[in-house]
Design a protein around this motif. Sequence first.
Motif, PDB file in Angstrom:
ATOM      1  N   GLY A 103       0.783  -1.223   0.000  1.00  0.00           N
ATOM      2  CA  GLY A 103       0.000   0.000   0.000  1.00  0.00           C
ATOM      3  C   GLY A 103       0.814   1.271   0.000  1.00  0.00           C
ATOM      4  N   LEU A 104       2.079   1.190  -0.423  1.00  0.00           N
ATOM      5  CA  LEU A 104       2.955   2.365  -0.440  1.00  0.00           C
ATOM      6  C   LEU A 104       2.513   3.340  -1.525  1.00  0.00           C
ATOM      7  N   PRO A 105       2.441   4.634  -1.232  1.00  0.00           N
ATOM      8  CA  PRO A 105       2.122   5.611  -2.280  1.00  0.00           C
ATOM      9  C   PRO A 105       3.177   5.608  -3.385  1.00  0.00           C
ATOM     10  N   VAL A 106       2.725   5.725  -4.632  1.00  0.00           N
ATOM     11  CA  VAL A 106       3.615   5.669  -5.794  1.00  0.00           C
ATOM     12  C   VAL A 106       3.264   6.795  -6.763  1.00  0.00           C
ATOM     13  N   LEU A 107       4.293   7.494  -7.234  1.00  0.00           N
ATOM     14  CA  LEU A 107       4.161   8.441  -8.331  1.00  0.00           C
ATOM     15  C   LEU A 107       5.096   8.001  -9.445  1.00  0.00           C
ATOM     16  N   GLY A 108       4.550   7.774 -10.642  1.00  0.00           N
ATOM     17  CA  GLY A 108       5.357   7.432 -11.807  1.00  0.00           C
ATOM     18  C   GLY A 108       5.451   8.610 -12.751  1.00  0.00           C
ATOM     19  N   ILE A 109       6.644   8.821 -13.302  1.00  0.00           N
ATOM     20  CA  ILE A 109       6.890   9.930 -14.229  1.00  0.00           C
ATOM     21  C   ILE A 109       7.500   9.376 -15.514  1.00  0.00           C
ATOM     22  N   CYS A 110       6.831   9.605 -16.636  1.00  0.00           N
ATOM     23  CA  CYS A 110       7.277   9.204 -17.970  1.00  0.00           C
ATOM     24  C   CYS A 110       7.598   7.709 -18.017  1.00  0.00           C
ATOM     25  N   ARG A 111       8.852   7.316 -18.049  1.00  0.00           N
ATOM     26  CA  ARG A 111       9.191   5.892 -17.988  1.00  0.00           C
ATOM     27  C   ARG A 111       8.515   5.231 -16.789  1.00  0.00           C
ATOM     28  N   GLY A 112       8.404   5.976 -15.677  1.00  0.00           N
ATOM     29  CA  GLY A 112       7.773   5.423 -14.483  1.00  0.00           C
ATOM     30  C   GLY A 112       6.337   5.006 -14.723  1.00  0.00           C
ATOM     31  N   ALA A 113       5.606   5.758 -15.549  1.00  0.00           N
ATOM     32  CA  ALA A 113       4.242   5.373 -15.909  1.00  0.00           C
ATOM     33  C   ALA A 113       4.253   4.092 -16.730  1.00  0.00           C
ATOM     34  N   GLN A 114       5.227   3.966 -17.610  1.00  0.00           N
ATOM     35  CA  GLN A 114       5.331   2.783 -18.453  1.00  0.00           C
ATOM     36  C   GLN A 114       5.727   1.558 -17.635  1.00  0.00           C
ATOM     37  N   ILE A 115       6.639   1.731 -16.684  1.00  0.00           N
ATOM     38  CA  ILE A 115       7.022   0.631 -15.789  1.00  0.00           C
ATOM     39  C   ILE A 115       5.810   0.139 -15.015  1.00  0.00           C
ATOM     40  N   LEU A 116       5.038   1.063 -14.453  1.00  0.00           N
ATOM     41  CA  LEU A 116       3.854   0.681 -13.688  1.00  0.00           C
ATOM     42  C   LEU A 116       2.884  -0.091 -14.567  1.00  0.00           C
ATOM     43  N   ILE A 166      -3.281  18.743 -21.709  1.00  0.00           N
ATOM     44  CA  ILE A 166      -3.750  17.477 -21.175  1.00  0.00           C
ATOM     45  C   ILE A 166      -5.115  17.684 -20.529  1.00  0.00           C
ATOM     46  N   LYS A 167      -6.058  16.816 -20.856  1.00  0.00           N
ATOM     47  CA  LYS A 167      -7.385  16.856 -20.249  1.00  0.00           C
ATOM     48  C   LYS A 167      -7.524  15.664 -19.299  1.00  0.00           C
ATOM     49  N   THR A 168      -7.912  15.944 -18.065  1.00  0.00           N
ATOM     50  CA  THR A 168      -8.067  14.870 -17.083  1.00  0.00           C
ATOM     51  C   THR A 168      -9.498  14.321 -17.106  1.00  0.00           C
ATOM     52  N   VAL A 169      -9.665  13.147 -16.530  1.00  0.00           N
ATOM     53  CA  VAL A 169     -10.975  12.503 -16.434  1.00  0.00           C
ATOM     54  C   VAL A 169     -11.628  12.939 -15.130  1.00  0.00           C
ATOM     55  N   PRO A 170     -12.819  13.521 -15.184  1.00  0.00           N
ATOM     56  CA  PRO A 170     -13.483  13.982 -13.955  1.00  0.00           C
ATOM     57  C   PRO A 170     -13.673  12.848 -12.958  1.00  0.00           C
ATOM     58  N   GLY A 171     -13.534  13.200 -11.675  1.00  0.00           N
ATOM     59  CA  GLY A 171     -13.755  12.241 -10.614  1.00  0.00           C
ATOM     60  C   GLY A 171     -12.563  11.380 -10.267  1.00  0.00           C
ATOM     61  N   THR A 172     -11.451  11.548 -10.975  1.00  0.00           N
ATOM     62  CA  THR A 172     -10.258  10.754 -10.692  1.00  0.00           C
ATOM     63  C   THR A 172      -9.371  11.459  -9.670  1.00  0.00           C
ATOM     64  N   ARG A 173      -8.461  10.701  -9.103  1.00  0.00           N
ATOM     65  CA  ARG A 173      -7.508  11.287  -8.159  1.00  0.00           C
ATOM     66  C   ARG A 173      -6.667  12.364  -8.844  1.00  0.00           C
ATOM     67  N   LEU A 174      -6.265  12.087 -10.093  1.00  0.00           N
ATOM     68  CA  LEU A 174      -5.461  13.069 -10.822  1.00  0.00           C
ATOM     69  C   LEU A 174      -6.222  14.374 -10.986  1.00  0.00           C
ATOM     70  N   ALA A 175      -7.492  14.296 -11.366  1.00  0.00           N
ATOM     71  CA  ALA A 175      -8.284  15.514 -11.546  1.00  0.00           C
ATOM     72  C   ALA A 175      -8.401  16.289 -10.245  1.00  0.00           C
ATOM     73  N   VAL A 188      -7.114   1.907  -9.404  1.00  0.00           N
ATOM     74  CA  VAL A 188      -8.422   2.005  -8.776  1.00  0.00           C
ATOM     75  C   VAL A 188      -8.311   1.608  -7.304  1.00  0.00           C
ATOM     76  N   GLY A 189      -8.936   2.376  -6.415  1.00  0.00           N
ATOM     77  CA  GLY A 189      -8.918   2.047  -4.997  1.00  0.00           C
ATOM     78  C   GLY A 189      -8.316   3.149  -4.160  1.00  0.00           C
ATOM     79  N   PRO A 190      -8.185   2.897  -2.854  1.00  0.00           N
ATOM     80  CA  PRO A 190      -7.759   3.962  -1.937  1.00  0.00           C
ATOM     81  C   PRO A 190      -6.264   4.273  -1.971  1.00  0.00           C
ATOM     82  N   GLN A 191      -5.445   3.359  -2.464  1.00  0.00           N
ATOM     83  CA  GLN A 191      -3.997   3.582  -2.468  1.00  0.00           C
ATOM     84  C   GLN A 191      -3.627   4.672  -3.468  1.00  0.00           C
ATOM     85  N   PHE A 192      -2.704   5.569  -3.075  1.00  0.00           N
ATOM     86  CA  PHE A 192      -2.219   6.609  -3.983  1.00  0.00           C
ATOM     87  C   PHE A 192      -1.222   5.980  -4.951  1.00  0.00           C
TER      88      PHE A 192
END
Length: 259
Positions: A112-125, A158-167, A208-212
């Motif tokens: 349940g560790l919070p994770v932020l992926g950036i560029c390659r990090g998004a692809q790794i995830l 960039i357009k975000t999806v309403p209701g998401t954590r990112l938005a 999806v879910g409570p984990q960041f």
Amino acid sequence: MSGSSRRPVLGVTTYLQQAQTGVWDVMASFLPGIYIEGVTRSGGIVALLPPQPVDPDIADRVLDGLDGLVLTGGRDVDPASYGQPPHPNTDEPARERDAWEFALVERALKRGLPVLGICRGAQILNVALGGTLHQHLPDVVGHNWHQAGNAVFNTSVIKTVPGTRLASLIGESTDAQCYHHQAIADLGTGLIATAWDTDGVVEAVELVGPQFVVAVQWHPEERLDDLRLFSGVVQAAAQYAKERAPEGRSEATRERKRA
């Protein structure tokens, strides 16, 4: 947060490749300082995580000391890891780094560790969760705007999806600094697309879910006048640290708090 003892510690992955400094030209672990600045200016403490031999026990031992994880940019992910032959424009793989980051992601998600992926990090995830990548975006969208080359970052809307954590973090849209010739194709298990650009390219995902667990294809570290993504993961890490405090800290740390 009112002191270093209350600041969360975030592990930040690094490159491992040939590098020059002064008279030295050696294999080195390094990371652009703007990643570090993004975390520290948001209230976090940085622990650098260079690629190294890994197994689940080693990954767990490293993550025991962390409150959050940031997966940074870098070389293309090995296409063999998602069942594809390499495209002619795909980088020579850095398999040791891939294996290291896949192990960190797997164990971070389990705890349940919070994770932020950036560029390659998004692809790794995405690949770690069974997804695939477009290996060369110009073949898909017909232009190279997403990666102009020569270290020039282009700006995409960039357009975000309403209701998401990112938005909730950055609002309905943002101007993103892009430098990627690959992008997410099929989504990994449990991930949803949370932002798109005008070409229909997936620019962000989250679990999806409570984990960041948030990952973006662009480079927020290039715009440190906007710390919302870094602040989001640092705040999530602070909450994670607070919730695990009694059992997750060493006896020495507890002694310092009592002193």
